[in-house]
Motif scaffolding. Structure first.
Motif: not given
Ligand code: GLU
Length: 286
Positions: A5-8, A32-33, A273-278, A283-286
Motif C-alpha cells: 500500500p502507498y499513501v503519500g 512518487d505516489a 506527468y505520464p513521462v515523468a512517472i515513467e 530512477k527509483f526502481r519502482i
C-alpha cells in the motif's frame, strides 16, 4: 505478488504563495505516489494560526488545481483537528511521555547555554515535576540514536535528547506545534510515504521518537534537495521567494530539472506527468 500500500501527501504551510521550492516538493510527492499506483493527499498545515492565512491556503489550492495535481480525498485542514491533537496529547501525558513546563525563555537561557540544532537545548528543569503553572507541554526525549533511512540521501542519525532536548508539542500561547500535528495527521490518513524538503530531515528523528512513543508505524521518508535563491538561502516568503509565473508547465519543467531529470519538453501538463512517472519509476526502481 500484492502491491504494497502507498499513501503519500503534500502538506504545505499557507504562510505565502506556492514558490519553486514548494512546487518541487509537491511534484516529487505527487509523481512518487502515482509511480507507486498509490493514493495522494493534500493537507493544509495551518496549525500556526499567527503565521498562516486562509488567503494563502486558497491560492496554494488554486495553483495545485491548475497544476492538475488532484487530491484523492477531501483536503484536510489542521485548524479543524485541534480536538484530535488534544486527545493524543492527553495520551502522551498519561503515559508519562509528555509533561507541563513552566520555564520562560530567559529561565532556560540562564539554566543552560548549550545551543542545539534549534536554538537552546531545554535543560530538563520541569522533567521531574513542573515548578509553577505549566505554560507549554514538552515531549520527554531519550538519547538512543535515531536513524532516518532516507530514500533520497544518506542515512541521517541524531541523538535527540542531547542534540535537540525535550521539545515543545503544545506552545505556551496554546498553539499546537508542527511536530505533533504532522504525525497525528499522517497517522490518521494512513500515510506510508513522506516526501518533503531536505530542511525537514532534521525534524524527522523527533517525529520518529513521538511515533514510537505512541506505538504508531514509522513511514518511509524521502527528503528532496532544497531550491535555493542566489544567496544560497532556502526559498521562503521571508527570503523574498517569488511566486510562480503563470506558465505552470514551464515552472513544472524547471522543478523537474531541479529533481535531477532532463527537461521533458511536453506541450501540456497532461502529457508531462505520464513521462515523468515513467522516468521516476526507472530512477527509483519502482
Ligand atoms: N508544512 C511543512 C512545510 O510547508 C511541510 C511538512 C511536511 O511535509 O511534513 O514546510
Amino acid at each position: 505478488m500484492d502491491k504494497e500500500p502507498y499513501v503519500g501527501r503534500f502538506a504545505p504551510s499557507p504562510t505565502g504563495r506556492l514558490h519553486a521550492g514548494s512546487l518541487a516538493a509537491a511534484l516529487a510527492s505527487y509523481v512518487d505516489a502515482r509511480a507507486h499506483g498509490g493514493t495522494w493527499l493534500i493537507r493544509i498545515e495551518d496549525v500556526d494560526i499567527q503565521r498562516c492565512s486562509k488567503e494563502s491556503a486558497l491560492s496554494i489550492l488554486d495553483v495545485l488545481a491548475r497544476l492538475e495535481m488532484q487530491s484523492d480525498a477531501p483536503v484536510v485542514w489542521q485548524t479543524e483537528r485541534f480536538e484530535r491533537y488534544e486527545a493524543v496529547l492527553k495520551e502522551l501525558i498519561e503515559n508519562g511521555m509528555a509533561y507541563g513546563c513552566s520555564c520562560s525563555r530567559s529561565e532556560i537561557q540562564k539554566a543552560n547555554l548549550a545551543l542545539g540544532r534549534e536554538g537552546m537545548i531545554y535543560p530538563g528543569t520541569c522533567r521531574a515535576g513542573v515548578q509553577g503553572a505549566a505554560r507549554a507541554i514538552r515531549f520527554r526525549t531519550h538519547d538512543e540514536p535515531i536513524t532516518v533511512h532516507d530514500r533520497w540521501s544518506f542515512p541521517f542519525t541524531q541523538c535527540v535528547e542531547s542534540e535537540v532536548g525535550d521539545f515543545v508539542i503544545k506552545r505556551a500561547d496554546g498553539n499546537w506545534a508542527y511536530q505533533l500535528a504532522v504525525l497525528v495527521d499522517d497517522h490518521d490518513a494512513g500515510v506510508t510515504d513522506v516526501v518533503r524538503g531536505a530542511d525537514l530531515i532534521d525534524n524527522t528523528p523527533r517525529q520518529i521518537q513521538l511515533l514510537n512513543a505512541l506505538g504508531w508505524d514509522v513511514p518511509r521518508y524521502m527528503h528532496i534537495p532544497l531550491v535555493l535563491n542566489d544567496r544560497q538561502e532556502k526559498l521562503s516568503k521571508q527570503a523574498g521567494a517569488l511566486a510562480l509565473s503563470d506558465d505552470l508547465l514551464e515552472e513544472t519543467e524547471r522543478a523537474w530539472t531541479h529533481l535531477g531529470f532532463e527537461r521533458i519538453g511536453a506541450d501540456r501538463l497532461s502529457a508531462f506527468y505520464p513521462v515523468a512517472i515513467e522516468q521516476w519509476k526507472e530512477k527509483f526502481r519502482i
